[in-house]
Each structure stands twice: as C-alpha cells, then as structure tokens.
Motif scaffolding. Structure first.
Motif, PDB file in Angstrom:
ATOM      1  N   ARG A  62       0.832  -1.202   0.000  1.00 36.18           N
ATOM      2  CA  ARG A  62       0.000   0.000   0.000  1.00 36.18           C
ATOM      3  C   ARG A  62       0.869   1.256   0.000  1.00 36.18           C
ATOM      4  NH1 ARG A  62      -3.088  -3.071   4.426  1.00 36.18           N
ATOM      5  NH2 ARG A  62      -4.563  -4.302   3.221  1.00 36.18           N
ATOM      6  N   LEU A  63       1.937   1.243   0.781  1.00 32.97           N
ATOM      7  CA  LEU A  63       2.832   2.403   0.829  1.00 32.97           C
ATOM      8  C   LEU A  63       3.522   2.621  -0.516  1.00 32.97           C
ATOM      9  CD1 LEU A  63       4.435   1.806   4.339  1.00 32.97           C
ATOM     10  CD2 LEU A  63       2.880   3.659   3.717  1.00 32.97           C
ATOM     11  N   LEU A  64       3.974   1.550  -1.135  1.00 29.71           N
ATOM     12  CA  LEU A  64       4.642   1.678  -2.432  1.00 29.71           C
ATOM     13  C   LEU A  64       3.671   2.117  -3.518  1.00 29.71           C
ATOM     14  CD1 LEU A  64       6.965  -1.448  -2.230  1.00 29.71           C
ATOM     15  CD2 LEU A  64       7.702   0.943  -2.346  1.00 29.71           C
ATOM     16  N   ALA A  65       2.447   1.607  -3.467  1.00 37.14           N
ATOM     17  CA  ALA A  65       1.439   2.040  -4.441  1.00 37.14           C
ATOM     18  C   ALA A  65       1.158   3.527  -4.286  1.00 37.14           C
ATOM     19  CB  ALA A  65       0.153   1.233  -4.252  1.00 37.14           C
ATOM     20  N   ALA A  66       1.079   3.998  -3.045  1.00 33.12           N
ATOM     21  CA  ALA A  66       0.857   5.431  -2.816  1.00 33.12           C
ATOM     22  C   ALA A  66       2.036   6.256  -3.302  1.00 33.12           C
ATOM     23  CB  ALA A  66       0.612   5.681  -1.327  1.00 33.12           C
ATOM     24  N   ALA A  67       3.258   5.737  -3.110  1.00 30.84           N
ATOM     25  CA  ALA A  67       4.457   6.468  -3.538  1.00 30.84           C
ATOM     26  C   ALA A  67       4.573   6.532  -5.055  1.00 30.84           C
ATOM     27  CB  ALA A  67       5.706   5.810  -2.952  1.00 30.84           C
ATOM     28  N   ARG A  68       3.855   5.661  -5.744  1.00 34.61           N
ATOM     29  CA  ARG A  68       3.863   5.671  -7.219  1.00 34.61           C
ATOM     30  C   ARG A  68       2.621   6.354  -7.791  1.00 34.61           C
ATOM     31  NH1 ARG A  68       5.687   0.020  -6.301  1.00 34.61           N
ATOM     32  NH2 ARG A  68       7.901  -0.084  -6.862  1.00 34.61           N
ATOM     33  N   LEU A 101       5.856   9.458   2.784  1.00 32.47           N
ATOM     34  CA  LEU A 101       5.769   8.061   2.353  1.00 32.47           C
ATOM     35  C   LEU A 101       7.139   7.395   2.384  1.00 32.47           C
ATOM     36  CD1 LEU A 101       3.316   8.586  -0.637  1.00 32.47           C
ATOM     37  CD2 LEU A 101       2.783   7.446   1.529  1.00 32.47           C
ATOM     38  N   LEU A 102       8.162   8.103   1.909  1.00 29.77           N
ATOM     39  CA  LEU A 102       9.516   7.558   1.934  1.00 29.77           C
ATOM     40  C   LEU A 102      10.004   7.372   3.374  1.00 29.77           C
ATOM     41  CD1 LEU A 102      11.157   9.622  -0.957  1.00 29.77           C
ATOM     42  CD2 LEU A 102      10.663   7.168  -0.965  1.00 29.77           C
ATOM     43  N   ALA A 103       9.655   8.321   4.239  1.00 27.62           N
ATOM     44  CA  ALA A 103      10.052   8.212   5.648  1.00 27.62           C
ATOM     45  C   ALA A 103       9.430   6.979   6.289  1.00 27.62           C
ATOM     46  CB  ALA A 103       9.632   9.467   6.401  1.00 27.62           C
ATOM     47  N   THR A 104       8.173   6.695   5.951  1.00 30.42           N
ATOM     48  CA  THR A 104       7.503   5.527   6.516  1.00 30.42           C
ATOM     49  C   THR A 104       8.147   4.242   6.031  1.00 30.42           C
ATOM     50  OG1 THR A 104       5.443   6.810   6.503  1.00 30.42           O
ATOM     51  CG2 THR A 104       5.259   4.441   6.872  1.00 30.42           C
ATOM     52  N   LEU A 105       8.448   4.165   4.744  1.00 36.47           N
ATOM     53  CA  LEU A 105       9.132   2.983   4.211  1.00 36.47           C
ATOM     54  C   LEU A 105      10.488   2.790   4.870  1.00 36.47           C
ATOM     55  CD1 LEU A 105       8.233   3.455   0.443  1.00 36.47           C
ATOM     56  CD2 LEU A 105       7.571   1.487   1.854  1.00 36.47           C
ATOM     57  N   SER A 106      11.184   3.891   5.131  1.00 34.22           N
ATOM     58  CA  SER A 106      12.506   3.813   5.752  1.00 34.22           C
ATOM     59  C   SER A 106      12.441   3.196   7.138  1.00 34.22           C
ATOM     60  CB  SER A 106      13.129   5.214   5.845  1.00 34.22           C
ATOM     61  OG  SER A 106      13.255   5.808   4.580  1.00 34.22           O
TER      62      SER A 106
END
Length: 335
Positions: free
Chosen positions: A193-199, A212-217
């Motif tokens: 879901r996070l990657l889909a939002a980042a794209r 979004l990048l901070a959350t993935l990190s």
C-alpha cells in the motif's frame, strides 16, 4: 483494551445541542492557539486540557461532526511531553475506541490517529500500550487500506502512527520494541500500500512523497524486509524520486534515509550502485550542503553501501563521494 474490557462512565450529549456545538467551538479555539504558539500546549496542559479534551471526546462520542476539532486539539496538546504523561490509560483507550467505532468517518479517524501518534512520541510506555494492548497497528493498517484512493491526509495520518510505533526515542526506557513493531506492520501488509501510494497521485506533492519515503525507511529493519522491498522495485523508486526531486530538500533527505536503511542488505548495496543511486546521493549532498539532517542520512547511505563492498568504495570515490563527505564533516563539525 488489552486482555479484558474497560468500563468508562461519562455524560454524553444527545442531538445537535447548543452545549455540544459550544464544546466543539471551544476545542477549535484551543487548537488554533496551540498551533499559533507551541508554548500554549504546555499552559493548556497545566490547566487540565488533556482531561477536558478526553472528556469532551466522550461527551461528543455519537456526534462525529463535532469530534474532529476536539481530537485535533488533543493531538496538538499531546505534543508537549508533560501532557503525554497526563493522558493515561483512559485517554489511550478513548482514542483507540474512537478509531474503531467511527470506521469510515475520515475526519474522526484522522484526528484520532494523529492523537495516537502524538501520544507515542518519546513515550515508550504509551507506545507499548497502544501497540500491544490496543492494537493500534492493525487500525493503522486498515486506515491505509481504506483511504489509499482518496483521502491523502488520513492516509498520511496512518503513516505517522506506523512511524511513531517504530521509534526508540525514550531515554527512560531500558529497551525499545521498535524493530518488533516494524516487523509487525510489515506482516500486516502495509508495504504494497505504501509503495502504491508512492507511485500514485498522492506522491505528486513533495511533502506527501517525503512522508511516504520516511515511513518505508522506518520499516526496512531486517535483511528479509529489505529483500522484500527490493523485490517490489522500491530501490528504483527511491533513486528515481531522489533524481526527480533533487532540489526538494525534504524529499532528498527521506530518499537518502531510505537508501541508508535498505543498504544494510548486500544485494541492495550492489543494486543501488548499479543504478547510479550513489551518484544521486552525492549530488544531493552538494546541492544541500547546509542541511545537516540530509547530510547525516546521505553519509550513512554511502557508508552502508561501501561496507564489505570494495567495488562500491571505488564507485563512490570515482563519483566524487570523498570530497562530498569531507565537505559535510567540515561544514557540520560541531553537529
């Protein structure tokens, strides 16, 4: 709540009564004052604002239109450390109950999620209670699923809860379970879901992309998770967004943070260099020499990808990385 049930007695307003409207307006006024002056949260706390706001939320429990100002005010008041101590189990339970019982009401969900996030900052006890006893990560994961397509603000509020759950920022605690919380969030399926939002369209705003990048990190905490992210093409996403938003310090910082986090995996180190990620990091360092936070994450990323990888060391040196690191050290010698 936890392994049992908690009974809370309170008075509740019925209907669109004048006192309910007045309560919501008073909370909105408090929210405005706290937003204007950070010291206002401390003053409000000394005058019983935390208990008053929690009690107000209970009084307005079945009036979702009146709840958002109360919850947003509570989130701002809880940014003060002393006020987090005043919240207590009752306050935590009320915040979680509001998230559960107002499913689909975005404004209430957003306000309660922000309050939960504020309660976890620099407070390991609150963090453990919310994650272990209240199941806040499951609620955040559900919010990520429910609001992925439309409500960016609520989606990002859920992201902030996930990030706060992974912190290890309370010096009073002998140990933190941030890594366990990150692994639990990944098991709940938040990565796709996070990657889909980042794209997607949400990432067109630089500030939202940075979150979004901070959350993935914060979730790239194990070798297995790093490999999973690489398999989802997260590396090329981070490198391309760093290149596309090189002049945006917030995005560049978080992209460097993500690359630093994921480059603990040897396969990711090789992929980053093969895709010229090290070049993008060095360019970001040269463009933002006075941004200490960005420099820290960029140097960490370069250091991680060079560890046990002689060929990466040569590639970083060839791209001008040594000079960028020396400049960062000289510029921020006292940091």
């Amino acid at each position: 709540y936890g392994q049992g049930r908690m009974k809370i007695n309170f008075l509740r307003f019925a209907g669109a009564s004048a006192p309910a409207v007045a309560l919501s307006e008073a909370a909105a006024a408090l929210r405005a004052e706290c937003a204007k002056d950070k010291g206002g949260a401390s003053v409000a706390g000394h005058h019983g604002a935390v208990d008053a706001l929690v009690s107000s939320a209970l009084a307005l429990y079945r009036m979702p239109a009146a709840l958002p100002p109360v919850l947003e005010a509570l989130a701002l008041v809880l940014m003060d450390a002393e006020n987090r101590e005043r919240l207590g189990v009752r306050g935590l339970a009320v915040v979680v109950a509001l998230i559960r019982d107002h499913d689909g009401v975005a404004a209430v969900q957003r306000g309660a999620l922000l309050a939960a996030r504020a309660a976890m900052l620099v407070h390991e006890s609150n963090r453990q209670q919310l994650v272990t006893s209240a199941g806040i990560l499951k609620l955040a994961a559900k919010a990520l699923a429910d609001y992925a397509d439309g409500d960016a603000a609520t989606f990002l509020a859920a992201c902030s809860v996930v990030r706060a759950s992974t912190l290890a920022d309370d010096a009073r605690a002998r140990a933190s379970k941030g890594i366990e919380h990150a692994k639990a969030a990944v098991e709940l399926g938040v990565l796709p879901r996070l990657l889909a939002a980042a794209r997607g369209p949400m990432a067109k705003a630089p500030a939202q992309l940075a979150e979004l990048l901070a959350t993935l990190s914060r979730l790239a905490v194990t070798d297995t998770i790093c490999s999973k992210l690489a398999g989802m093409d997260a590396l090329s996403l981070a490198i391309s967004e760093l290149a596309n938003h090189m002049t945006e310090a917030a995005v560049a910082k978080q992209a460097c943070f993500f690359l630093a986090s994921i480059s603990g995996n040897d396969g990711c180190k090789d992929s980053i260099v093969r895709n010229s990620g090290h070049v993008a990091i060095i360019q970001a360092m040269l463009l933002h020499p006075t941004n200490a936070a960005l420099q820290i994450d960029a140097v960490s990323a370069l250091g991680n990808m060079c560890l046990r990888m002689p060929q990466n060391c040569a590639a970083v040196a060839e791209a001008g990385g040594l000079g960028a690191v020396v400049t960062a050290v000289a510029t921020h010698i006292g940091h």
